[in-house]
Structure formats: structure tokens, C-alpha cells
Write a protein that holds these residues in place. Structure first.
Motif, PDB file in Angstrom:
ATOM      1  N   THR A  61       2.349   1.621  -3.531  1.00 48.54           N
ATOM      2  CA  THR A  61       1.374   2.027  -4.546  1.00 48.54           C
ATOM      3  C   THR A  61       0.706   3.359  -4.189  1.00 48.54           C
ATOM      4  N   THR A  62       1.237   4.062  -3.235  1.00 51.40           N
ATOM      5  CA  THR A  62       0.787   5.402  -2.800  1.00 51.40           C
ATOM      6  C   THR A  62      -0.580   5.422  -2.109  1.00 51.40           C
ATOM      7  N   LEU A  63      -1.101   4.263  -1.744  1.00 48.72           N
ATOM      8  CA  LEU A  63      -2.404   4.272  -1.068  1.00 48.72           C
ATOM      9  C   LEU A  63      -2.255   4.652   0.405  1.00 48.72           C
ATOM     10  N   LEU A  64      -1.085   4.392   0.966  1.00 51.70           N
ATOM     11  CA  LEU A  64      -0.801   4.829   2.332  1.00 51.70           C
ATOM     12  C   LEU A  64       0.302   5.879   2.260  1.00 51.70           C
ATOM     13  N   PRO A  65       0.196   6.927   3.079  1.00 50.86           N
ATOM     14  CA  PRO A  65       1.256   7.934   3.067  1.00 50.86           C
ATOM     15  C   PRO A  65       2.546   7.371   3.659  1.00 50.86           C
ATOM     16  N   ASN A 116       0.815  -1.210   0.000  1.00 55.26           N
ATOM     17  CA  ASN A 116       0.000   0.000   0.000  1.00 55.26           C
ATOM     18  C   ASN A 116       0.855   1.269   0.000  1.00 55.26           C
TER      19      ASN A 116
END
Lengths: 278, 316
Positions: free
Chosen positions: B53-57, B50
Motif C-alpha cells: 500500500t506504499t506506506l513502507l518504501p 504496508n
């Protein structure tokens, strides 16, 4: 200018058409309000208020005509408040990650959803107007074709701005909540005061001062003002009261709705830019 | 960016409140390889994917994907990657074609190009005949194939696959593996997470085993397996004593012991390759075999070997 929000809009509209029950209930519900509540109430209200004579030269309107504007406003309110629900499902089913992981600007998600909510409200408003005219609602009394077209446009502009505000609000809440039940609770809690502390179904002139003040801050009141101005004119008599509104009044109501939508936009944008969904 | 590394992760840490999900991991993925993150549920695999894939900072550490820093240029990273999520992330009421169409439009692929890629990809994953079927009517394997096709829609440099075959039957799993290999053969780097030992084994060029937010060991499948080498064959024969003698001389056999269930033969290489020879030898010596059983190392064995502790909720 990026147009990706149209992609979100496209998908929302596919869903709208494909969820048969949702489609039919959303189209049928406003018609049912008109058919049952409208006819039942108007036969009562008209009996009470017929004893109050209309001032000379002012057009008296029956209750059904008066409340038709309220039903358009109410339907728009409900549809818009529930409009963010699809985001909540997207989030819970993991579908939102596809959008969040794409290069599409995040604000486009809410813009696409809002645009589709507005479209649904336009469809519903059209149905109510068409069905209302069948039932004997006296919208656009004695108007020319050109003025009717202009009035419908005016109604749509009001419905559009109002629904945008509430759709953005609903989207913000949906992004911050976990459960559809929570959203439903908030919506129920909001609809009652918004709906009843407004001029949708009855005149606010007879409200106690406190409620009158509240109703002036209620966006629904301003939407109803706009719809009535365009559908019924600037001077009419209904439910025992005379309604006059000038162009300035209507522009004021419009400005209020625009400001409301703008504030909701800023709130929603903040929420979407910070959203973390995994 | 160092040479041909397409993913560079250095000292990555990530916490959810007080819980440290990832505790300082570093690794690189080479351009064009299949790289696996192997570990039990809750090991930190999904958190890492995540973040990548940039879904989590990004909280701590540095992560570069395809030359872009995930914290500074997330939009660039998003343009260069494809993702196949762990669960079936499909809109039930869209058709197969619409699902692909939606994805292509999200990435701003022009119409003609979109049409062409949809045709190509649905061909590759053998879903042409399901084009206008709604995704809710697809089988589990079809859904996964559709998601792989969708992940490839944007011709990504790196394709992330989070547990690509979880919950699929063995036949379907093998087909999915074929697709993954095909995709990799065209030059796409594959980053996959799995808790199936054999999946990592069959597919990967390199594996990192991750547990409790840390990388325990990294290497090629052969390296990891050699260190493990624990296939066991159980043999029930009419005469275990004689059978034991017959087996001496097969070099892969590490030890033969007698157990209540017959002979227990520990093999240092792939047991399934040795098994025919073992049977031939015993039969050749004129000893009848009544039962054969091959036990492959499980994730538990790998874990016990590398971490010295039991695997938590394996296969859940």
C-alpha cells in the motif's frame, strides 16, 4: 493547482471548534494575560516611567498599550509552536496513514495544518485587539477608518508569516518525534528565550549588548516591530524609550520573517516527503 | 503484467535494522479473488501489506499493484487501492458522514459523486442512522463497518483489509464477512490478512500461510484443510466398547481410540458435518451419550502441521 490541503484545513478547523476546552482556553488565555499581567504590570511600569519625560512632539503611550502588541506576538508564538501537535496525535493514533496512503501530495498535510494554525492566530489576535481596546489600550491613535483597516491588515500579514514559520517548524518536530511530552519539552525550552530575549514586554535598548544582538535574530522581535508599527505608528514613546521605525525598518523585519518561514518550509517539506509512518 | 494477476510480488524482502521481517516472498493475486495472508502476529503480514500500500518504501524485490510498480509509481497505486487498517483508525471527533467526506475529499472525488457514494455506502454497511454520530460513540463493529465503507469510497480495484475482524464478537465478525463477500461480488479484489484460521477458511479463494517472513504454504482452503483434517470428537457414553463398534463404517472417521475422557474420534473432514451422524449411529445402537465435544483444528494445529513448530503468541 491541487486544493486537497483545504481538506486537511477543514478537518483541523472542525477539531478546533469541537474540542471545547481547547477552544475556550485558546480564546481566554490571551484575554487573561491582558487582564491580569497587563494591568498589574502597567500600574507598576507607569509609576516608574512617568518620571521620564517624553521628548517634545512624541506621543507617550502607557504600558498596557505597549505590551498589547507583545501579547499578540506571544500568543501567536505559543499557538504556532503547539500547532504541529495535532500531527503528532495523527501519527500516534494511526490517522496519518490514511493521509499518507492517499494520492494527496504530502506537503498538503503540513499546508493544511499551517493554514488552520494561522486562522487560529488571526482569531486570537482579533480577540486581543478587541479586548485590549475595552481595557483602554490606545491602538491606532487618531487613525482614520481606512488607516485602521490597513493597519489591521498589516498586523495580520505579519502574524500570518510569523505563525507560518513556527507552524512549519512545529510540524517538522512533530513528524520526527514519538511523544507529545518530547514536543512539549522542546516548546518549553524554546519559548523562554524566544519570549524574554525579545521586545515583547520591555524595550531591548537597555539589554546588555550580547542579548541585544540575540534579540535581533529573534523572529519574535521582528513580529513585535511590525505589530507596533501598524498599531502605534512609526514614532512613539513608551517605557522610558523612544521608538522610531521607518518603512524600510518594517520591510526589513518582514523580509526576515519571510526568509524564516521559507527556510522552515524547506525543512518541513523534506521531512514530509521522507516520512514513513506505519 | 501477467494476464489477470492484479498483484504481483516477486522476491520481496524487508528489514527493520537487523531484523528481517520479510525474507523473500513471491505470490500473485488474481483479479477478482479474495486472497488471504494467514499467520501469527509478527509473521510479516503487516509489513507486506504496508509495502503493497506504499506506506513502507520498497527495499528489495518487485511489487506491482493494478499494473503499477509501487516504487516507481506510488501515486498511481494509491489511486487504485483502498485500505482498512488493523486498528480503529478513526478521528474520534468527526461524525460518520464527516469521516467519509474527509476521505472522499482526500482523493479529490467531486462533491456530487461524494454525496452519492456516502449515501450508498452507509446504506450498505447499515450506518445511515449514525450519519451524524461522532465516531467515538460507535460500537466496535460499527467502527469497523465504517472503515470498510471508507475504504470503498474511492471504488478501489483492490481493497486491503488488515485483520478486519480482530477483537470483534462472533456475530459482528460474521456480518463483516458478509460485507466483504458483497464487496468482492461487485468485482473488487480483496487482499486480507488474518490470524484466524476460520476467517481465512470462510472467506478466501486462496490462502498463503506466512511465518517468520516466509510463505510456508499456499493453496485453496480445501487443499490446506485436506492436508490437515484433524477434527476430533470426544464422546462419553454408557458403553464405549459398543459405541466404538457402532461407529465403524462412517467413511470420514479416520480412527477411534479410547481415552480417559471417553472415545476420541478423529475425523478427516469437517467434524461439525459428521457429528449428527455420529450421534445418530450411537443412539441408534441404543447407547446413551452423556457428553459430546468437538475440537476444531486451531491455528496452532495448522502451524504444527506445516511448520513443525508452535505458534507464537496466537490470538494476541
Amino acid at each position: 493547482m491541487a486544493w486537497e490541503f483545504l481538506t486537511v484545513y477543514w478537518r483541523e478547523m472542525i477539531r478546533f471548534v469541537r474540542f471545547r476546552t481547547q477552544l475556550f482556553s485558546s480564546l481566554l488565555q490571551p484575554a487573561l494575560w491582558m487582564a491580569f499581567f497587563g494591568i498589574a504590570m502597567s500600574s507598576n511600569f507607569d509609576r516608574f516611567t512617568s518620571s521620564i519625560p517624553a521628548p517634545a512632539g512624541v506621543v507617550p503611550l502607557d504600558y498596557l498599550t505597549f505590551m498589547a502588541a507583545g501579547v499578540i506576538a506571544m500568543t501567536t508564538l505559543f499557538t504556532s509552536l503547539f500547532g504541529g501537535m495535532s500531527l503528532l496525535f495523527d501519527k500516534n493514533w494511526g490517522l496519518m496513514r490514511e493521509m499518507l496512503a492517499s494520492p494527496m501530495p504530502r506537503t498538503h498535510i503540513m499546508l493544511g495544518v499551517s493554514l488552520s494554525g494561522m486562522t487560529k492566530s488571526f482569531i486570537q489576535a482579533s480577540i486581543i485587539m478587541a479586548f485590549g481596546l475595552l481595557l483602554g489600550v490606545q491602538f491606532f491613535p487618531g487613525y482614520s477608518a481606512a488607516r485602521i483597516a490597513l493597519s489591521i491588515l498589516g498586523i495580520f500579514v505579519f502574524v500570518g508569516v510569523f505563525s507560518l514559520g513556527f507552524l512549519l517548524f512545529s510540524s517538522t518536530i512533530s513528524m520526527r518525534l514519538e511523544s507529545p511530552e518530547g514536543l512539549q519539552g522542546i516548546i518549553t525550552l524554546l519559548t523562554l528565550p524566544l519570549f524574554f530575549v525579545s521586545n515583547a514586554l520591555y524595550p531591548i535598548q537597555a539589554f546588555p549588548p550580547f542579548l541585544q544582538t540575540l534579540s535581533i535574530f529573534n523572529p519574535l522581535t521582528h513580529l513585535v516591530n511590525g505589530i507596533r508599527y501598524f498599531a502605534l505608528g512609526g514614532d512613539f514613546f513608551a517605557v522610558g524609550a523612544r521608538y522610531t521605525s521607518t518603512t524600510a525598518d518594517v520591510l526589513g523585519s518582514f523580509a526576515y520573517l519571510v526568509i524564516f518561514a521559507a527556510v522552515m518550509y524547506l525543512l518541513a517539506r523534506r521531512t514530509f516527503e521522507r516520512a514513513v509512518v506505519t | 503484467m501477467g494476464g489477470d494477476d492484479i498483484i504481483e510480488v516477486r522476491d520481496l524482502e524487508h528489514a527493520f535494522g537487523n531484523f528481517a521481517a520479510v525474507r523473500g516472498i513471491s505470490f500473485t493475486v488474481k483479479n477478482g479473488e479474495i486472497f488471504s495472508f494467514l499467520g501469527p502476529n509478527g509473521a510479516g503480514k503487516s509489513t507486506t501489506i504496508n509495502i503493497l500500500t506504499t506506506l513502507l518504501p520498497l527495499q528489495k524485490g518487485t511489487v506491482r499493484v493494478a499494473g503499477y510498480d509501487v516504487a516507481r509509481e506510488p501515486a498511481k497505486v494509491r489511486e487504485t487501492i483502498g485500505i482498512v487498517f488493523q486498528e480503529d483508525v478513526l478521528d474520534r471527533d468527526l461524525t460518520v458522514r464527516e469521516t467519509m467526506e474527509f476521505h472522499g475529499r482526500l482523493y479529490g472525488i467531486p462533491r456530487e459523486e461524494r454525496r452519492r457514494r456516502i449515501d450508498d455506502l452507509l446504506g450498505i454497511v447499515e450506518l445511515e442512522s449514525k450519519r451524524d454520530e461522532r465516531t467515538k460513540n460507535l460500537s466496535g463493529g460499527m467502527k469497523r463497518r465504517l472503515q470498510i465503507a471508507r475504504g470503498l469510497m474511492t471504488q478501489p480495484e483492490v481493497l486491503f483489509l488488515d485483520e478486519p475482524t480482530q477483537g470483534l464478537d462472533p456475530q459482528t465478525r460474521m456480518r463483516i464477512w458478509d460485507y466483504i463477500r458483497q464487496v468482492n461480488a461487485t468485482g473488487t479484489t480483496i487482499f486480507l490478512t488474518t490470524h484466524y484460521m476460520e476467517e481465512a477458511d470462510m472467506l478466501s479463494d486462496r490462502i498463503s500461510i506466512i511465518d517468520h517472513g516466509r510463505i510456508v504454504v499456499s493453496g485453496t482452503p480445501a487443499e490446506l484443510k485436506d492436508a490437515l483434517g484433524e477434527d476430533v470428537v470426544y464422546l462419553e457414553t454408557e458403553d464405549d466398547e459398543k459405541a466404538r463398534d457402532a461407529l465403524s463404517g462412517i467413511e470420514e472417521i479416520r480412527s477411534v481410540t479410547e481415552s480417559p475422557r471417553g472415545l476420541s474420534v478423529t475425523i478427516s473432514a469437517d467434524g461439525s458435518h459428521c457429528l449428527p451422524r455420529i450421534i445418530e449411529r450411537v443412539r441408534g445402537a441404543g447407547i446413551a451419550i452423556s457428553n459430546v465435544n468437538l475440537k476444531k483444528p486451531t491455528m496452532d494445529d495448522v502451524f504444527v502441521h506445516y511448520t513443525g513448530s508452535e505458534l507464537r503468541d496466537a490470538g494476541a
